[in-house]
Write an enzyme that holds these catalytic residues in place. Structure first.
Site, PDB file in Angstrom:
ATOM      1  N   GLY D 154       0.824  -1.196   0.000  1.00 31.81           N
ATOM      2  CA  GLY D 154       0.000   0.000   0.000  1.00 31.81           C
ATOM      3  C   GLY D 154       0.862   1.252   0.000  1.00 31.81           C
ATOM      4  O   GLY D 154       2.055   1.210   0.293  1.00 31.81           O
ATOM      5  N   CYS D 155       0.223   2.355  -0.336  1.00 32.08           N
ATOM      6  CA  CYS D 155       0.962   3.611  -0.469  1.00 32.08           C
ATOM      7  C   CYS D 155       1.488   4.095   0.875  1.00 32.08           C
ATOM      8  O   CYS D 155       2.677   4.403   1.014  1.00 32.08           O
ATOM      9  CB  CYS D 155       0.083   4.663  -1.135  1.00 32.08           C
ATOM     10  N   TYR D 156       0.620   4.166   1.878  1.00 26.10           N
ATOM     11  CA  TYR D 156       1.073   4.609   3.192  1.00 26.10           C
ATOM     12  C   TYR D 156       2.117   3.666   3.778  1.00 26.10           C
ATOM     13  O   TYR D 156       3.132   4.112   4.321  1.00 26.10           O
ATOM     14  CB  TYR D 156      -0.109   4.725   4.157  1.00 26.10           C
ATOM     15  N   ALA D 159       5.650   4.335   2.280  1.00 26.25           N
ATOM     16  CA  ALA D 159       6.334   5.494   2.858  1.00 26.25           C
ATOM     17  C   ALA D 159       6.759   5.205   4.299  1.00 26.25           C
ATOM     18  O   ALA D 159       7.892   5.484   4.706  1.00 26.25           O
ATOM     19  CB  ALA D 159       5.424   6.715   2.803  1.00 26.25           C
TER      20      ALA D 159
END
EC number: 1.2.1.38
Lengths: 337, 337, 337, 337
Positions: D154-156, D159
Site C-alpha cells: 500500500g501507499c502509506y 512510505a
C-alpha cells in the site's frame, strides 16, 4: 552522442533542460552554468530542484573564458538566461562549432525598433539576429535543420501560433476582426525568484500585461496579422491554456476547419488533435500541444483552445525538438517515451 | 465606541484586523500604521489587499511621536509588528491609557533565557514582560479582563493548547510519553513578503523547524509538559490543522474523554466540538477552533485534531476576543455574525 | 424583521444564503428546506457545510403543504433549486404575500423558444414569467423594488453584464464585432454533487460549453447584442473572472471610457472600480464586483475584466441585494459590514 | 521483451502502469482491461486520461476466458483492481506461466482474521496467500526475485516502512512508545470515481480513518511493532508525505542514526537520502522515496519524513521495481531515465 551545455541551469527552464538531456538517448550533459555572481554557484542542482536530487550536476559560475571554451568543446549550448545575457553573449557563443539554442526573447523579433519598445533596450547584435531562426518546430522545420542559432519561441506564442497558423496559412481568418487570444499561464512562467507577485498567498487568477505584453508582437510577426492578446496568471504551477476566438472568412464549414487542422499536423507527433477541449493537466509534464476547436457556422465565429506545458513545449522540450531536427533525429526523440 | 489603532497594518494579520474592526459594532478605526520606511507608506490599504478595496484607510508611517500620541488618543493598540519592534516599543505604548494587544512573539515567553534562545535577541523589557498576560481567550479570561498588555498567542500554540489543555488540566496525559503535535499551516503564516520559500512554484507540503520551532517552548510553557511539535507548510492560503497524538493515563474511557472536552468548552462559543474530524475549510475565514477526538481504549492512545484559521483565531480574531473580554462584551462580539 | 425561507439549502448557494440571512440585521431564518427525498433531510446544515457547524438549522423535506404554507408564513422565499423545481412551484409560491427570489434559471429568459432550446424542457408558466423581474441589482433597481418574483441572474451573466452594460447603454460598442467573453469559474459553480467532472483529481483549467452555453442567450437578452461567450472550469473553489474584449465605436478615448464606468456605477457600493486588473481572491467571500479596463486607442480594442464570487454576487448576495431593494434598505445592508 | 497485461487500466494506478510500460525498454503492452460491465469498455485510454491521448490502447472488458488466456499469453499481469476481484481471480491468474503483480490489498495481510476485520470479507484463497510475497522492493529483494505472486505494498505502508524499517531492524526503537505516523495523501489515493468526498469543493486537509485504517495492520505486520497511524486527505493530486515521530532506544546519537539510514539504502537508487526535509513535489511524477530525519539527543525523540508519489512508488512504479527484480534487471530500469 552530442555534448550539451546549459547556461542558466538554476531556473525552472534550465532544470527542465537538465532532466530532458538526462533522459535523451543521444545527448550527454557536459556542463551546467549559472551567472557569475549567483548565490547558487557551486551547489548541486538537486539542492535547488528537489526532483533532481539524484542528479550529479554542479552549478558552475559562467565566465568569459568558459563561454569561449564551450564553442569548441560542446555541440549544443542552451541559453536559459536573461534577454540581456543572451543578447550580449551570442556573437561569442555562435562563433565556433557549437550551435546555440536561446530560450530568452533576445532573438525572436527581427524588427529592432519593436524589440527595443517591448524589451527596453536596444538590439545591437544585428548579425546574430540575421542568422537566427525562429524555432517553432512544427512550422519552420527546414530552416531549423540548417540553423546555427535558434530563437526558441515564447510560451504564449507557441500555444497561440500552433492554434492559429493553420487558419492564417489557409486564408481562413476574417481580415476585419482580430483574433482574440486569452491565455492563462502557471506561475513557473514568471521564473524562479522571490517576488511578492508570485508569492503563494498573492497568486489568484487575474489579467496582466493587458494590451501591451511583449509576446503580442512575437505572435503577430509569425502569424502575419494583428491580434488581441491577454495573458493571465493562474493558480497552478505549470501549463498554459490559450483560448482563441476568431471570426472566419465567409462560408467556412466545420468540416473544412477540421481538414485544415488535420492537414497541418499530419505526421507531427507533438501536436495532438483532441476530441474535446483539453485540460492543462493533459499536457503538464509532457511535450505535447493539445488542440481542439469548434465553429458556430451561423455566425462564422470559431473557438480554438491550445494547451501546453509552458516549461516544456513552451521552452525546454521545444528546444529539444529543434535539436532533434538539427541532428536529423525524429522530432520526438527523448520526449515521447 | 472604542478607538483602535493598528500598527503593522500592511501584513496579512494587520489587514485582517482592519476588516474585523470595520465589522465590529463597538470599535472604530482611528489609524493604520506601517513601519517608518515602508514602501507602502501613504498607500490605501486596498492597494495592498484587494479584498479591502472599498475601505478608506491610509497606511501612515509610524514615528516615535505617533507612538506616544496613540497612548492617550486611542483605547486599544494592536501590534502586528516584528518581535523586535513590539519588544522595543512596549514600554512607550503601555505607558498611557491605551491597552496594547501584541500579536508578535515578544511577550509570550516569561523565561527570558528561553526567549533569547528561540528569538535570537535578549529580552530587556522585564517590566512589560511581567505585566503581560497570555491571551489564550478560552483559558485566561480572568487575567485578560484586567490586563493592560496582552501577548496574543501564536497560531500553532492556539490550536495545540485548545486541543491539549483539557487533557493536561484534568491529569489525563501519560507522563512518560510526550504528546506529538503535527501541524500544517497555510502560507499566510509566513507573512506578506517576497521570498523564494513561499513562492507559488516552491510551495509543496513539507516539514520545517523540526525539533526546534519557537512555538514549542510556548506550547510547553502554557501546557505544563514537554511535547514534540512538528510544523509543516501546506499548499493553501489560510488555516492550520493540528493532529495531536497522546497516550492517556491508564483506563481513561472514550466517554470520560468526551466529558472532559464538553466541560472545558461549555459556554465557549468560539470552540466548536465537532462530530467528525474537521477540515481546514470548515474554519477558514472564521474565528472558530474546531475539535474532534478519538480514543483507542485498548492501547490508550488518542488522536485529537484542531482546525483554526491562522490569521483569525491564530492571530486577529483572538486579539478581538481579548478586547471583547477586556471591555466586558460577549467574547464573540463582532466575530460570529 | 422579515421572515425568510430557503428552499434548496443543502447546496453551496443555499448554505451561503443561510449564512447571509444569519448576519443580516433585518432578516430572520424561518426555515431551511431540501427536496422531498433528499438523503440530507433531517440533518443539521452544519453536518453538510462544516463552516456552519455552529448554526442551528435543520434541513426539512419540502412538501406541497409546506410550499403553500410558506406563502403566508414568511415574507421572502429563496429558491436555490433545480430549474424544473422552480418552474413547477412558482405559481404556488407566488400566490400569497411572500415574495420569491429564484436563483435557478427558470425565469431569466423571456423567450420561451430560446428557453426550451437551452434548458431542455418547455416553459409552461407564462404568467409567472411575465411578472418576473431580472434581478441585476445595479441596473434594474426600479423594477426590482416593485417585483413579486425575482429571477436572480446567472453567475456568468452578472459578471459579463456588469462589465458590458455601461458600454452598450452608451452606444460605445462597434456593431460589427462581437464582444468576446472568456470567463473562468471556480468549481462551486457546478453545484454540490458527486461527479467525476468535478472530482479533485480531474479538475484542471479547460473550456466547456463552447459556443452553446445557456448563459449566452441570457447575456445577449439583457445586453441587447450578440456575444461570443466561452466559460472555463478553473482549479479553485469560488469566484469568476470574466475577461472581455470589445471593439469600440470609432474614436472613443480612454477618458471617455473611464467616464462611462464612473457614471454607471457612481453610488453603487457593490461595484468597485479598481486601479488595476482584479484577482479572484479580491472578491472571494465578498459581495463585490470588481472592474478594471484598458483601451488601445490605436486599434479601438478594449479589454475589461470583472471579478465576482460566483456563490455571492453570482447568486446569494445578489439575491440579498434584491431583497434590500424590495424592502427599501440600502442595497449593501447585511453584505458590506 | 516481456509481454504485459494490465487489468483495471481505467483508474489512476492503471493509467500510470500503462505509461510506465510504454517507456520501459524491455516491456511491451499486450492488453489493457476493465471490468466486464465498465462504462469505459471499448474506449481508448486517452479518452479517460488526457495525458495518454497519444497512446493507442483500447480498454477491453475482462472475462473469464481472457483471464485464463492471459496466464499463457503474457509474462506479467498487473492487477489494479478492487480487493475482491484480485482475491477471487488470483488462483486462475497464477495458474499458468504469467506472474502476477497485485496492487490491491488482497494479498498483503497473511493473518486472515485481521484481513477480514479490515477488509470486510473473508479471505478464502489460502494457497495464493501462502505463496504471495510482499513487494517492498528495497527490503524483500530475494523473495521478490523468485515469487510468482507479488502483493504490491500500500501507499502509506511504503512510505512508512521505508522510513521505519532501518530503525526497527537495528533495534533503535524504544519498545514502550509507539511510533506516531502522520501522513497526508493526495486525492488520487481515493481512486478515480465520482464521490462527494473527493469533489474539488469539498477537499480540504483533514484526518480520516483515525485509529482504524486498514494500512495500520499492514505497517505493523511488516515492521514488527505496533504504531499509531493517522492518514489525512490533502488538497493536491499526487503524493504522500509521512511525518514519523519515534522515541529511540537510550543513547542513540545523530551520527548513529545517519549511519543506519546510509547502510540501509546504500546501493538502493530509488531511495534518496536528502539533506533537508523533502517536499511532495520533489517526488511527484517520480519513482523515488525521499527521506530526511533529525534527532533531539536530549529527549531521544526523532522525526523522520518520507515523501513518495502515491501513484508511483506507492503503487505503479513499485510494481515495476518488482518486475525488474523478477527479471534480473537493475531495479530502476525504465523508471530513472
Amino acid at each position: 552522442m552530442y555534448k550539451v551545455a546549459i547556461i542558466g541551469a538554476s531556473g525552472y527552464t534550465g532544470a527542465q533542460l537538465v532532466q530532458l538531456v538526462q533522459q535523451h538517448p543521444s545527448l550527454t550533459l557536459a556542463g551546467t552554468y549559472v551567472s557569475e555572481n549567483s548565490a547558487d554557484a557551486g551547489k548541486n542542482i538537486g539542492a535547488l530542484h528537489g526532483n533532481l536530487a539524484h542528479v550529479d550536476a554542479t552549478l558552475t559560475p559562467i565566465s568569459n573564458e568558459i563561454l569561449v571554451a564551450l564553442t569548441s568543446q560542446v555541440d549544443f549550448i542552451f541559453l536559459a538566461t536573461p534577454h540581456e545575457a543572451s543578447h550580449d553573449w551570442m556573437p561569442t557563443l555562435s562563433s565556433g562549432r557549437a550551435k546555440v539554442l536561446d530560450l530568452s526573447g533576445a532573438f525572436r523579433l527581427k524588427d529592432t525598433a519593436v524589440f527595443e519598445q517591448f524589451y527596453g533596450f536596444a538590439h545591437t547584435q544585428k548579425n546574430s539576429l540575421d542568422v537566427s531562426v525562429y524555432g517553432l518546430a512544427e512550422w519552420h522545420e527546414d530552416k531549423i535543420a540548417n540553423a546555427s542559432v535558434i530563437a526558441v519561441p515564447g510560451c504564449y506564442p507557441t500555444a497561440s501560433l500552433t492554434a492559429l497558423k493553420p487558419l492564417a496559412e489557409n486564408g481562413l481568418l476574417d481580415a476585419n476582426v482580430r483574433p482574440v487570444i486569452n491565455a492563462v499561464s502557471g506561475v513557473s512562467g514568471a521564473g524562479r525568484k522571490a517576488s511578492l507577485t508570485t508569492s503563494f498567498f498573492e497568486v489568484s487568477l487575474h489579467a496582466y500585461g493587458v494590451l501591451g505584453h511583449r509576446h503580442t508582437p512575437e505572435i503577430e510577426a509569425y502569424l502575419g496579422t494583428p491580434v488581441i492578446f491577454t495573458p493571465h496568471l493562474g493558480n497552478f504551477k505549470r501549463g498554459i491554456l490559450a483560448t482563441i476566438t476568431v471570426k472566419l472568412a465567409p462560408n467556412v464549414s466545420q468540416s473544412q476547419l477540421d481538414a485544415v487542422y488535420q492537414d497541418a499536423y499530419n505526421g507531427k507527433p507533438i501536436v495532438r488533435l483532441r476530441d474535446s477541449f483539453p485540460k492543462i493537466d493533459d499536457v503538464a509534464h509532457t511535450p505535447f500541444v493539445d488542440l481542439h476547436w469548434k465553429l458556430d457556422e451561423a455566425s462564422g465565429y470559431a473557438v480554438v483552445t491550445a494547451a501546453i506545458d509552458n516549461v516544456m513545449k513552451g521552452a525546454a522540450s521545444q528546444a529539444i525538438q529543434c535539436l532533434n531536427i538539427m541532428t536529423k533525429q525524429p522530432v520526438e526523440t527523448g520526449l515521447v517515451l
